[in-house]
Design a protein around this motif. Structure first.
Motif, PDB file in Angstrom:
ATOM      1  N   SER A 240       0.827  -1.214   0.000  1.00  0.00           N
ATOM      2  CA  SER A 240       0.000   0.000   0.000  1.00  0.00           C
ATOM      3  C   SER A 240       0.856   1.257   0.000  1.00  0.00           C
ATOM      4  N   ARG A 241       1.892   1.249   0.865  1.00  0.00           N
ATOM      5  CA  ARG A 241       2.771   2.425   0.921  1.00  0.00           C
ATOM      6  C   ARG A 241       3.533   2.587  -0.390  1.00  0.00           C
ATOM      7  N   ASN A 242       3.974   1.474  -0.961  1.00  0.00           N
ATOM      8  CA  ASN A 242       4.684   1.542  -2.236  1.00  0.00           C
ATOM      9  C   ASN A 242       3.791   2.116  -3.332  1.00  0.00           C
ATOM     10  N   ASN A 243       2.524   1.712  -3.329  1.00  0.00           N
ATOM     11  CA  ASN A 243       1.588   2.256  -4.316  1.00  0.00           C
ATOM     12  C   ASN A 243       1.484   3.764  -4.194  1.00  0.00           C
ATOM     13  N   ASN A 244       1.395   4.270  -2.965  1.00  0.00           N
ATOM     14  CA  ASN A 244       1.292   5.717  -2.765  1.00  0.00           C
ATOM     15  C   ASN A 244       2.550   6.443  -3.211  1.00  0.00           C
ATOM     16  N   ILE A 245       3.714   5.851  -2.946  1.00  0.00           N
ATOM     17  CA  ILE A 245       4.969   6.472  -3.366  1.00  0.00           C
ATOM     18  C   ILE A 245       5.031   6.549  -4.896  1.00  0.00           C
ATOM     19  N   MET A 246       4.697   5.451  -5.553  1.00  0.00           N
ATOM     20  CA  MET A 246       4.729   5.450  -7.020  1.00  0.00           C
ATOM     21  C   MET A 246       3.682   6.402  -7.601  1.00  0.00           C
ATOM     22  N   ASN A 247       2.501   6.441  -6.987  1.00  0.00           N
ATOM     23  CA  ASN A 247       1.439   7.334  -7.468  1.00  0.00           C
ATOM     24  C   ASN A 247       1.858   8.799  -7.343  1.00  0.00           C
ATOM     25  N   ALA A 248       2.435   9.157  -6.198  1.00  0.00           N
ATOM     26  CA  ALA A 248       2.877  10.545  -5.989  1.00  0.00           C
ATOM     27  C   ALA A 248       4.009  10.917  -6.941  1.00  0.00           C
ATOM     28  N   ALA A 249       4.946   9.978  -7.149  1.00  0.00           N
ATOM     29  CA  ALA A 249       6.058  10.250  -8.066  1.00  0.00           C
ATOM     30  C   ALA A 249       5.532  10.499  -9.479  1.00  0.00           C
ATOM     31  N   ASN A 250       4.565   9.698  -9.903  1.00  0.00           N
ATOM     32  CA  ASN A 250       3.993   9.887 -11.241  1.00  0.00           C
ATOM     33  C   ASN A 250       3.271  11.218 -11.372  1.00  0.00           C
ATOM     34  N   LYS A 251       2.622  11.669 -10.296  1.00  0.00           N
ATOM     35  CA  LYS A 251       1.834  12.897 -10.363  1.00  0.00           C
ATOM     36  C   LYS A 251       2.700  14.166 -10.412  1.00  0.00           C
ATOM     37  N   ILE A 252       3.897  14.118  -9.825  1.00  0.00           N
ATOM     38  CA  ILE A 252       4.758  15.306  -9.888  1.00  0.00           C
ATOM     39  C   ILE A 252       5.677  15.262 -11.100  1.00  0.00           C
ATOM     40  N   SER A 253       5.917  14.067 -11.645  1.00  0.00           N
ATOM     41  CA  SER A 253       6.843  13.936 -12.767  1.00  0.00           C
ATOM     42  C   SER A 253       6.259  14.552 -14.032  1.00  0.00           C
ATOM     43  N   GLY A 254       7.130  15.145 -14.824  1.00  0.00           N
ATOM     44  CA  GLY A 254       6.704  15.740 -16.082  1.00  0.00           C
ATOM     45  C   GLY A 254       6.346  17.207 -15.986  1.00  0.00           C
ATOM     46  N   THR A 255       6.461  17.785 -14.799  1.00  0.00           N
ATOM     47  CA  THR A 255       6.115  19.197 -14.609  1.00  0.00           C
ATOM     48  C   THR A 255       7.201  20.100 -15.189  1.00  0.00           C
ATOM     49  N   VAL A 256       6.781  21.071 -15.988  1.00  0.00           N
ATOM     50  CA  VAL A 256       7.683  22.112 -16.488  1.00  0.00           C
ATOM     51  C   VAL A 256       7.364  23.397 -15.732  1.00  0.00           C
ATOM     52  N   LEU A 257       8.382  23.993 -15.147  1.00  0.00           N
ATOM     53  CA  LEU A 257       8.216  25.204 -14.353  1.00  0.00           C
ATOM     54  C   LEU A 257       9.035  26.312 -15.002  1.00  0.00           C
ATOM     55  N   TYR A 258       8.342  27.375 -15.418  1.00  0.00           N
ATOM     56  CA  TYR A 258       9.025  28.484 -16.088  1.00  0.00           C
ATOM     57  C   TYR A 258       9.549  29.479 -15.051  1.00  0.00           C
ATOM     58  N   PRO A 352      13.565  27.574 -17.997  1.00  0.00           N
ATOM     59  CA  PRO A 352      12.590  26.611 -17.489  1.00  0.00           C
ATOM     60  C   PRO A 352      13.308  25.434 -16.819  1.00  0.00           C
ATOM     61  N   ILE A 353      12.596  24.770 -15.906  1.00  0.00           N
ATOM     62  CA  ILE A 353      13.118  23.551 -15.304  1.00  0.00           C
ATOM     63  C   ILE A 353      12.081  22.438 -15.499  1.00  0.00           C
ATOM     64  N   TYR A 354      12.544  21.206 -15.443  1.00  0.00           N
ATOM     65  CA  TYR A 354      11.704  20.038 -15.679  1.00  0.00           C
ATOM     66  C   TYR A 354      11.903  19.059 -14.535  1.00  0.00           C
ATOM     67  N   VAL A 355      10.800  18.609 -13.918  1.00  0.00           N
ATOM     68  CA  VAL A 355      10.859  17.659 -12.803  1.00  0.00           C
ATOM     69  C   VAL A 355      10.596  16.258 -13.335  1.00  0.00           C
ATOM     70  N   TYR A 356      11.512  15.359 -13.050  1.00  0.00           N
ATOM     71  CA  TYR A 356      11.359  13.959 -13.458  1.00  0.00           C
ATOM     72  C   TYR A 356      11.482  13.081 -12.222  1.00  0.00           C
ATOM     73  N   ALA A 357      10.482  12.205 -11.995  1.00  0.00           N
ATOM     74  CA  ALA A 357      10.486  11.361 -10.803  1.00  0.00           C
ATOM     75  C   ALA A 357       9.975   9.971 -11.150  1.00  0.00           C
ATOM     76  N   TYR A 358      10.510   8.965 -10.454  1.00  0.00           N
ATOM     77  CA  TYR A 358       9.986   7.610 -10.599  1.00  0.00           C
ATOM     78  C   TYR A 358      10.309   6.828  -9.325  1.00  0.00           C
ATOM     79  N   ALA A 359       9.531   5.766  -9.071  1.00  0.00           N
ATOM     80  CA  ALA A 359       9.778   4.867  -7.947  1.00  0.00           C
ATOM     81  C   ALA A 359       9.715   3.446  -8.475  1.00  0.00           C
TER      82      ALA A 359
END
Length: 532
Positions: A240-258, A352-359
């Motif tokens: 369950s905890r692993n699922n939450n970690i992977m879900n959160a990582a996917n949700k923040i990954s791919g963000t471009v911040l100008y 710009p910066i780009y956030v990449y995350a994975y678990a």
């Protein structure tokens, strides 16, 4: 002869003019007297397309309201390309401002001097006069209906973005789109109403505007370097905890911040529901570990926090956990709790910066890509300094009468409390040139919680020994005589926090509970649930 004609012409003109005025006055007074006696509207008067000639104001009102009643039963067909959206007119809350229109219609031919009244009455007798009645309807509701019904055709533009694949960054071109032109569409509906001839359906063309993406591929060409990276590790056995970690990582990954934009971690994660991918897992509440939805997300925000520190971006909001965590050193964590704790930072670079995350496989990875803006000979590292240690205290025992007397089950391990600083060490060409205090954090102590069986009646009980104080393996410990480190005034002779001694092995050490002095950098214990 000519002189005689001139003498006759002048009095003749005067006579004719005078006679015309008399006739006009007589005619106007006659018409006015007749209309005032009947209190009716002039012939040739229309309210929109409704003929109200010779009617009193009350009769004209009834006539127009009958027209409005029929109009409200009409269906409006909004068309965009091949798509059609139908709305019943009565859903739009159609209203008419009749009072102003009726007053204007009744006053026509009754105001001004004799010549003005005569001209008005003559004009309306020869050519109809139409007074537009001001109509209103629920435009906000109409726009909402159109946006939902035509969502496949009203598509906002897509900004260019970046994807990370096969170990490399790939720029994805943006796409143009269109947006509903609400003002023009509303005007089209008004025109259709004014031209309505009694048909069951009104046809209205939806107006749209083509939109280009705000950010193009050219804007992202400057993202070439990894400017910050951090990894933490988690147990692969907690599903369950692993699922939450992977879900959160996917949700923040791919963000471009100008440049100048702020990253809001919570905004990427909410709502915390099972439909949004969240599971129940361990979380902190009032000094205890409980099961709560989203448990584990704080490890993602913490890993992101450390990547941000490595990139040296501006942190605008960060809180420590209420109790210490084991996956990073003290003061290097960033807790989340919906409504009370968030982690936010700003892109204070010029690109710009780009956030990449994975678990995956027990490793949580966060990288921040951008344009390297620091000298290649400059390096940084972060170390904590423990200011004080707070013992966990005696275990809290709960008796379970259903268990045997020798039953003992530890439901929660003890948590030692701490007060600690986090320091940034700055090096140039391998030489320490400066130290900067990043934050001061406070972590509550929490005793061990144990469930035991009832004591045997014939057996004497002895006091349980106080559990040995433990300190996380990745954390430094407090010195015997802690000293507050001094920031060096001369970068060439930096001052660093002193070496520290473990108080659990030093009999002279006297750890005391700290009183935080700066609420902006120190988090006192709270009663809110924090997802560990």
């Amino acid at each position: 002869m000519k002189n005689q004609l001139k003498k006759w012409k002048a009095p003749g003109i005067i006579f004719v003019t005078f006679a015309a005025l008399i006739l006009t006055a007589a005619y106007t007074d006659s018409v006015k007297a007749d209309e005032e006696e009947q209190e009716v509207i002039c012939d040739g008067m229309f309210l929109d397309s409704i003929d109200v000639s010779g009617l009193t104001q009350e009769e004209a009102r009834a006539e127009y309201e009958s027209y409005m009643s029929d109009l409200k039963s009409v269906t409006v067909s909004f068309r965009l390309k091949e798509e059609e959206c139908t709305v019943n007119m009565d859903e739009l809350d159609l209203q008419a401002d009749l009072d102003a229109a009726l007053e204007e219609a009744y006053a026509y031919g009754r105001t001004g001097n004799i010549l003005r009244r005569f001209r008005d009455i003559s004009d309306i007798a020869n050519e109809q006069k139409h007074i537009d009645v001001e109509l209103s309807f629920n435009e906000e509701y109409l726009i909402q209906v159109l946006d939902e019904a035509l969502a496949d055709y009203i598509i906002p533009p897509k900004d260019a973005t970046i994807e990370y694949a096969d170990g490399d960054l790939k720029i994805v071109e943006g796409e143009s789109g269109n947006t509903l032109n609400a003002e023009k569409t509303v005007d089209e509906l008004r025109n259709a109403i004014q031209e309505w001839s009694g048909a069951d359906t009104l046809q209205v063309t939806v107006a749209t505007d083509e939109m280009e993406p705000e950010h193009t591929a050219a804007d992202l060409q400057g993202i070439t370097d990894e400017i910050g990276m951090f990894e933490t590790h988690y147990s692969a056995g907690d599903v369950s905890r692993n699922n939450n970690i992977m879900n959160a990582a996917n949700k923040i990954s791919g963000t471009v911040l100008y440049p100048g934009e702020e990253f809001d971690t919570m905004a990427h994660l909410v709502p915390f529901t099972t439909d949004n991918g969240w599971s129940y897992a361990g979380a902190y509440l009032n000094g205890e570990v409980i099961s709560d939805i989203g448990g584990g997300i704080c490890q993602v925000s913490t890993t992101l926090y450390n990547a941000v520190l490595q990139a040296e971006l501006e942190v605008t909001e960060r809180y420590p956990h209420s109790m210490a965590v084991g996956y990073v050193q003290l003061s290097a964590d960033a807790a989340l709790n919906e409504g009370t704790k968030n982690f936010r930072f700003v892109n204070n670079t010029e690109h710009p910066i780009y956030v990449y995350a994975y678990a995956s496989g027990g490793t949580l990875h966060v990288s921040i890509y951008g344009k390297e803006y620091r000298d290649e000979n400059r390096t940084i590292e972060y170390k904590n300094e423990i200011l004080s240690v707070i013992p966990a205290g005696d275990p809290i025992e709960t008796v379970d009468e259903t268990q045997p007397s020798d039953y003992r089950n530890v439901t929660q391990t003890a948590h030692t409390g701490y007060r600690a600083n986090l320091w940034k060490y700055i090096y140039e060409n391998g030489e320490l040139v400066d130290t900067v205090l990043v934050n001061t954090s406070y972590y509550s102590a929490s005793p061990e919680r144990v469930t035991i069986g009832p004591p045997a009646e014939t057996t004497e009980t002895s006091a349980e020994p106080t559990p040995e104080e433990t300190i996380p393996s990745d954390a430094t410990v407090t010195p015997e005589n802690p000293e507050t480190p001094t920031i060096p005034s001369d970068p060439n002779t930096p001052s660093t926090p002193p070496d520290v001694t473990d108080p659990s092995t030093d009999p002279n050490a006297q750890p005391t509970e700290p009183t935080p002095s700066d609420p902006s950098t120190t988090q006192a214990p709270d009663s809110n649930t924090v997802t560990e």
